[in-house]
Design a protein around this motif. Structure first.
Motif, short mmCIF file in Angstrom:
data_model
loop_
_atom_site.label_atom_id
_atom_site.label_comp_id
_atom_site.label_asym_id
_atom_site.label_seq_id
_atom_site.Cartn_x
_atom_site.Cartn_y
_atom_site.Cartn_z
N LYS A 1 37.62 31.53 -39.99
CA LYS A 1 37.31 32.25 -41.23
C LYS A 1 36.12 33.17 -40.99
O LYS A 1 35.29 32.91 -40.11
CB LYS A 1 36.96 31.25 -42.36
CG LYS A 1 38.08 30.32 -42.72
CD LYS A 1 39.11 31.07 -43.49
CE LYS A 1 40.23 30.14 -43.95
NZ LYS A 1 41.37 30.88 -44.42
N GLY A 2 36.02 34.20 -41.79
CA GLY A 2 34.92 35.16 -41.66
C GLY A 2 33.56 34.51 -41.77
O GLY A 2 32.62 34.90 -41.09
N GLU A 3 33.46 33.48 -42.62
CA GLU A 3 32.15 32.82 -42.79
C GLU A 3 31.74 31.99 -41.56
O GLU A 3 30.59 31.59 -41.44
CB GLU A 3 32.12 31.96 -44.06
CG GLU A 3 33.14 30.85 -44.09
CD GLU A 3 34.38 31.18 -44.91
OE1 GLU A 3 35.11 30.25 -45.23
OE2 GLU A 3 34.61 32.36 -45.21
N ASP A 4 32.71 31.74 -40.65
CA ASP A 4 32.39 31.01 -39.42
C ASP A 4 31.78 31.92 -38.35
O ASP A 4 31.22 31.44 -37.36
CB ASP A 4 33.64 30.36 -38.83
CG ASP A 4 34.25 29.34 -39.78
OD1 ASP A 4 33.50 28.74 -40.58
OD2 ASP A 4 35.49 29.15 -39.73
N VAL A 5 31.87 33.23 -38.55
CA VAL A 5 31.35 34.20 -37.58
C VAL A 5 29.85 34.36 -37.81
O VAL A 5 29.41 34.68 -38.90
CB VAL A 5 32.07 35.56 -37.72
CG1 VAL A 5 31.51 36.57 -36.74
CG2 VAL A 5 33.58 35.39 -37.55
N VAL A 6 29.07 34.12 -36.74
CA VAL A 6 27.62 34.24 -36.81
C VAL A 6 27.17 35.22 -35.72
O VAL A 6 27.41 34.98 -34.54
CB VAL A 6 26.93 32.86 -36.60
CG1 VAL A 6 25.42 33.01 -36.62
CG2 VAL A 6 27.40 31.87 -37.65
N ASP A 7 26.53 36.30 -36.15
CA ASP A 7 26.06 37.32 -35.21
C ASP A 7 27.16 37.80 -34.27
O ASP A 7 26.95 37.97 -33.06
CB ASP A 7 24.87 36.81 -34.40
CG ASP A 7 23.65 36.50 -35.26
OD1 ASP A 7 23.48 37.19 -36.29
OD2 ASP A 7 22.88 35.59 -34.90
N GLY A 8 28.36 37.99 -34.81
CA GLY A 8 29.47 38.50 -34.02
C GLY A 8 30.10 37.48 -33.09
O GLY A 8 30.91 37.84 -32.23
N GLU A 9 29.76 36.21 -33.23
CA GLU A 9 30.29 35.14 -32.38
C GLU A 9 30.96 34.08 -33.25
O GLU A 9 30.52 33.81 -34.36
CB GLU A 9 29.16 34.47 -31.58
CG GLU A 9 28.37 35.40 -30.70
CD GLU A 9 29.07 35.73 -29.40
OE1 GLU A 9 29.80 34.88 -28.89
OE2 GLU A 9 28.88 36.86 -28.91
N VAL A 10 32.02 33.47 -32.71
CA VAL A 10 32.67 32.36 -33.39
C VAL A 10 33.11 31.35 -32.34
O VAL A 10 33.51 31.71 -31.23
CB VAL A 10 33.86 32.84 -34.26
CG1 VAL A 10 34.99 33.38 -33.40
CG2 VAL A 10 34.36 31.73 -35.17
N PHE B 1 34.23 33.11 -28.89
CA PHE B 1 34.70 34.48 -28.87
C PHE B 1 33.66 35.42 -29.44
O PHE B 1 33.06 35.15 -30.48
CB PHE B 1 36.00 34.61 -29.68
CG PHE B 1 37.07 33.67 -29.23
CD1 PHE B 1 37.80 33.93 -28.07
CD2 PHE B 1 37.36 32.50 -29.94
CE1 PHE B 1 38.78 33.07 -27.64
CE2 PHE B 1 38.35 31.63 -29.51
CZ PHE B 1 39.06 31.91 -28.36
N GLY B 2 33.46 36.53 -28.76
CA GLY B 2 32.63 37.61 -29.28
C GLY B 2 33.55 38.59 -29.99
O GLY B 2 34.58 38.99 -29.46
N LEU B 3 33.19 38.96 -31.22
CA LEU B 3 34.04 39.80 -32.05
C LEU B 3 33.39 41.15 -32.33
O LEU B 3 32.17 41.24 -32.47
CB LEU B 3 34.33 39.09 -33.38
CG LEU B 3 34.93 37.68 -33.30
CD1 LEU B 3 34.97 37.05 -34.68
CD2 LEU B 3 36.31 37.73 -32.68
#
Length: 184
Positions: free
Chosen positions: A55-64, A161-163
């Motif tokens: 989920k989008g809220e799991d992404v922190v500073d472009g990383e998940v 993963f880096g997004l």
């Protein structure tokens, strides 16, 4: 016996011989006499597909970071369909991992994929950049995973993963195993 009956019998015999030759060539003839190699060229290949959803809220500073779920047969089912079980495996490696970034998901910058539920497991793929954000095959792994396969620890992958951007998404991974099994 008519000509048609003889032709039908010969055709059936040829089909059986062809199937046997295909199964025979999937075995590694250089291995010990009672072992066989199951790989991507086998009739029932030990290839497992995984999906990492986030989920989008799991992404922190472009990383998940996320655990995978299996989308195909697992190794137990593949081994069983080949006539073996985990206890028959005497050597196990991951030959390659294909990482797919679906077009509907945020583009990937990089990826690290580990066998297990965290980054403490063996690393099975590392991609530092994605061409066109589509997919990448890491075929330089040849990671030994015998203990993980024998102990049923190969069900889950852990991915970091880096997004390029935040948002809901998914990454797919196809793991190509090379299994040496005994009991042939």
């Amino acid at each position: 016996m008519t000509v048609a009956e003889r032709t039908l019998r010969r055709g059936s015999l040829l089909i059986v011989l062809l199937a046997a030759s295909v199964a025979w060539t999937s075995c590694d003839l250089a291995s010990a006499s009672n072992t066989a190699i199951l790989n991507a060229n086998s009739p029932i290949a030990p290839t497992v597909q995984h999906r990492f959803e986030y989920k989008g809220e799991d992404v922190v500073d472009g990383e998940v970071a996320v655990e995978s779920k299996i989308q195909s047969d697992d190794l137990d089912a593949i081994l069983s369909r080949n006539g073996f079980s985990r206890s028959d495996v005497v050597d196990a490696r991951i030959d390659s991992v294909k990482i797919i970034n679906p077009e509907s998901a945020p583009s990937l910058r990089d990826a690290d994929v580990f066998l297990g539920t965290d980054a403490e497991g063996p690393r099975v793929a590392q991609v530092t950049s994605f061409p066109d954000g589509a997919s990448f095959v890491d075929d330089d792994t040849s990671t030994p995973v015998l203990e993980a396969v024998r102990n049923d620890e190969a069900r889950t992958l852990y991915g970091r993963f880096g997004l390029e951007s935040a948002g809901d998404g998914a990454v797919q991974a196809t793991v190509y195993y090379r299994l040496e099994v005994e009991g042939v």
